[in-house]
Write an enzyme that holds these catalytic residues in place. Structure first.
Site, PDB file in Angstrom:
ATOM      1  N   GLY A 125       7.743  48.468 -45.543  1.00 59.30           N
ATOM      2  CA  GLY A 125       8.913  47.997 -46.279  1.00 59.30           C
ATOM      3  C   GLY A 125      10.099  48.932 -46.156  1.00 59.30           C
ATOM      4  CB  SER A 127      13.838  48.531 -42.459  1.00 60.10           C
ATOM      5  OG  SER A 127      14.222  47.406 -41.731  1.00 60.10           O
ATOM      6  CD  GLU A 161      13.863  43.008 -37.167  1.00 61.93           C
ATOM      7  OE1 GLU A 161      14.375  44.121 -36.949  1.00 61.93           O
ATOM      8  OE2 GLU A 161      12.865  42.851 -37.894  1.00 61.93           O
ATOM      9  CG  ASP A 173      16.171  45.243 -43.203  1.00 60.85           C
ATOM     10  OD1 ASP A 173      16.412  45.202 -44.424  1.00 60.85           O
ATOM     11  OD2 ASP A 173      15.243  44.605 -42.665  1.00 60.85           O
TER      12      ASP A 173
HETATM   13  P1  ADP Z   1       9.066  47.511 -40.947  1.00 60.11           P
HETATM   14  O1  ADP Z   1      10.370  47.235 -40.316  1.00 60.11           O
HETATM   15  O2  ADP Z   1       9.003  47.045 -42.359  1.00 60.11           O
HETATM   16  O3  ADP Z   1       8.633  48.938 -40.825  1.00 60.11           O
HETATM   17  P2  ADP Z   1       8.209  45.689 -38.940  1.00 60.11           P
HETATM   18  O4  ADP Z   1       6.929  44.982 -38.682  1.00 60.11           O
HETATM   19  O5  ADP Z   1       9.440  44.903 -39.081  1.00 60.11           O
HETATM   20  O6  ADP Z   1       7.961  46.633 -40.195  1.00 60.11           O
HETATM   21  O7  ADP Z   1       8.485  46.728 -37.761  1.00 60.11           O
HETATM   22  C1  ADP Z   1       7.482  47.633 -37.372  1.00 60.11           C
HETATM   23  C2  ADP Z   1       7.423  47.665 -35.858  1.00 60.11           C
HETATM   24  O8  ADP Z   1       8.574  48.373 -35.345  1.00 60.11           O
HETATM   25  C3  ADP Z   1       6.251  48.424 -35.326  1.00 60.11           C
HETATM   26  O9  ADP Z   1       5.091  47.629 -35.298  1.00 60.11           O
HETATM   27  C4  ADP Z   1       6.752  48.785 -33.938  1.00 60.11           C
HETATM   28  O10 ADP Z   1       6.651  47.673 -33.077  1.00 60.11           O
HETATM   29  C5  ADP Z   1       8.217  49.088 -34.185  1.00 60.11           C
HETATM   30  N1  ADP Z   1       8.382  50.532 -34.436  1.00 60.11           N
HETATM   31  C6  ADP Z   1       8.624  51.128 -35.606  1.00 60.11           C
HETATM   32  N2  ADP Z   1       8.685  52.477 -35.482  1.00 60.11           N
HETATM   33  C7  ADP Z   1       8.461  52.729 -34.164  1.00 60.11           C
HETATM   34  C8  ADP Z   1       8.368  53.930 -33.368  1.00 60.11           C
HETATM   35  N3  ADP Z   1       8.506  55.143 -33.909  1.00 60.11           N
HETATM   36  N4  ADP Z   1       8.127  53.787 -32.045  1.00 60.11           N
HETATM   37  C9  ADP Z   1       7.981  52.552 -31.501  1.00 60.11           C
HETATM   38  N5  ADP Z   1       8.033  51.416 -32.187  1.00 60.11           N
HETATM   39  C10 ADP Z   1       8.273  51.487 -33.496  1.00 60.11           C
HETATM   40 MG    MG Z   2      11.181  45.304 -40.083  1.00 60.69          MG
END
Ligand code: ADP
Ligand code: MG
Length: 390
Positions: A125, A127, A161, A173
């Site tokens: 949560g 982002s 996105e 976000d």
């Molecule tokens: P949130 O945005 O709430 O954290 P989401 O499912 O929208 O959850 O986004 C998470 C996704 O973003 C991860 O599964 C990955 O694909 C990508 N992501 C987030 N942080 C990283 C990172 N440090 N390196 C690569 N991909 C990332």
């Molecule tokens: Mg997200």
């Protein structure tokens, strides 16, 4: 302590064998109050958190972008002129989406190599996806030398996105990630993105995020159903009050909504009622912050949670437990679910000197009550995205 950009630069050399020349980095964010108001053209108070994702890299010859994520310990490449969505490396879609959307705007980027490294908790949560998009856009802007102001960086990232990754998020976000400031909450008017402002959130309080870690119930499409309800309710209000030029629930007050109650049916009415009252709570929260009145702000947060739970209908048993427990612990000014809902995390506004003890106690009591291990983080409001030459 070495910052995220420095670490990423070291990791870049490790993987690609050369020095990175440019960087972008961007924070995660938390919605402090303003639940589901963004796509209703309403108001939100949010913070950029002091956890970030850095993207560092350099220009190369050829047609390919090669990207490595230290978080996933995997690398992948794609043609910069024609990014195509992939199932093999879902994280790469956020990077490709940004490149794809820049191209839609007529901005081509050169082939590049990049390292992604971050400490924004994933899927909590906060982002991390927006942080990755905004960091990528900031990196590409620096590397390719095109002009783009931070609000356009946010819009470009949101489009990536929405239209490439396929997640229908509002602007909150990416806007907060791009525009956040240390010790400030960002106030956003989602109708007029240039009408943002900042409200003080000093060192006296901490933001405590408590992830319920409960398995999400079967809520596929629930977010989109809430959106659809809000848009239907706004359309009915628009028909009833043609002179008011209503396009979104932002334009409707509680009295007007009540006059449309029978026309829209109970479910849409209840959801809409949350939105119109939530907008008023965000405005009142901004005033409370201006006075440094965390108690009043906390009360509004508790009201917000009750409204999400009882009217919008996007809470969950675990979110309710987490909020109820928090409100009983000393030092807690307010607590509410944050983000989409149906699971996920709560945000708690807690006196800084009590925050550690609060987090520990909340974790203990939640574990006792639900037998689930929560994940609890302390944050302060940090700066927004940056990019430049290394
Ligand atoms: P949130 O945005 O709430 O954290 P989401 O499912 O929208 O959850 O986004 C998470 C996704 O973003 C991860 O599964 C990955 O694909 C990508 N992501 C987030 N942080 C990283 C990172 N440090 N390196 C690569 N991909 C990332
Ligand atoms: Mg997200």
């Amino acid at each position: 302590m070495e910052d995220m950009i420095g670490k990423a630069a070291r990791e870049f050399v490790d993987i690609f064998g050369e020095n990175a020349t440019h960087y972008g980095d961007a924070p995660g964010r938390v919605e402090v109050i303003g639940n589901h108001t963004d796509y209703n053209d309403g108001f939100i108070l949010a913070a950029a958190i002091d956890r970030r994702i850095a993207v560092v890299g350099r220009r190369v010859e050829g047609a390919l972008a090669r990207v490595y994520s230290r978080t996933f310990n995997s690398g992948a490449s794609f043609p910069v002129a024609e990014p195509l969505k992939t199932k093999d490396n879902p994280w790469l879609n956020y990077v490709m989406g940004v490149v794809w959307q820049l191209r839609n705007k007529g901005i081509g980027v050169d082939a590049f190599e990049a390292m992604v490294l971050g400490d924004v908790p994933l899927g909590a949560g906060l982002s991390s996806s927006a942080a990755l998009e905004v960091a990528t856009a900031s990196f590409l802007r620096a590397l390719n030398g095109f002009e783009m102001d931070p609000i356009d960086v946010a819009l470009n990232s949101q489009a990536a996105e929405n239209d490439f990754v396929g997640m229908n998020c509002g602007i909150l976000d990416q806007f907060t990630s791009a525009m956040g400031r240390s010790e400030r909450l960002v106030f956003l008017d989602c109708r007029f993105l240039d009408r943002y402002s900042y409200y003080p959130l000093g060192n006296g309080v901490k933001l405590v995020i408590a992830n319920t870690k409960a398995p999400h119930a079967l809520v596929d499409g629930a977010y989109n159903r809430l959106r659809a309800s809000c848009f239907r309710a706004a359309a009915i209000c628009a028909e009833k009050f043609p002179d008011k030029k209503i396009s979104h629930l932002r334009d409707v007050n509680p009295e007007e909504l009540d006059q449309c109650r029978t026309a829209m049916g109970d479910e849409d009415y209840r959801r809409a009622r949350h939105i119109v009252t939530e907008n008023a709570r965000v405005l009142a929260s901004a005033e409370a912050l201006q006075r440094g009145d965390y108690r009043a702000m906390g009360g509004l947060m508790a009201d917000s949670h009750a409204s999400s739970r009882d009217w919008l209908g996007n809470s969950s048993p675990e979110l309710d437990v987490m909020v109820d427990l928090a409100l009983e612990i000393p030092g807690c000014f307010g607590a509410r679910l944050s983000g989409g809902g149906f699971g996920g995390a709560t945000i708690n506004l807690v006196g800084a000197d009590r925050a550690e003890a609060f987090a520990e106690k909340l974790g203990e009591r939640y574990r006792e009550k639900t037998r689930i291990d929560p994940e609890i983080h302390l944050f302060t409001a940090g700066p927004g995205a940056e990019g430049g030459k290394l």
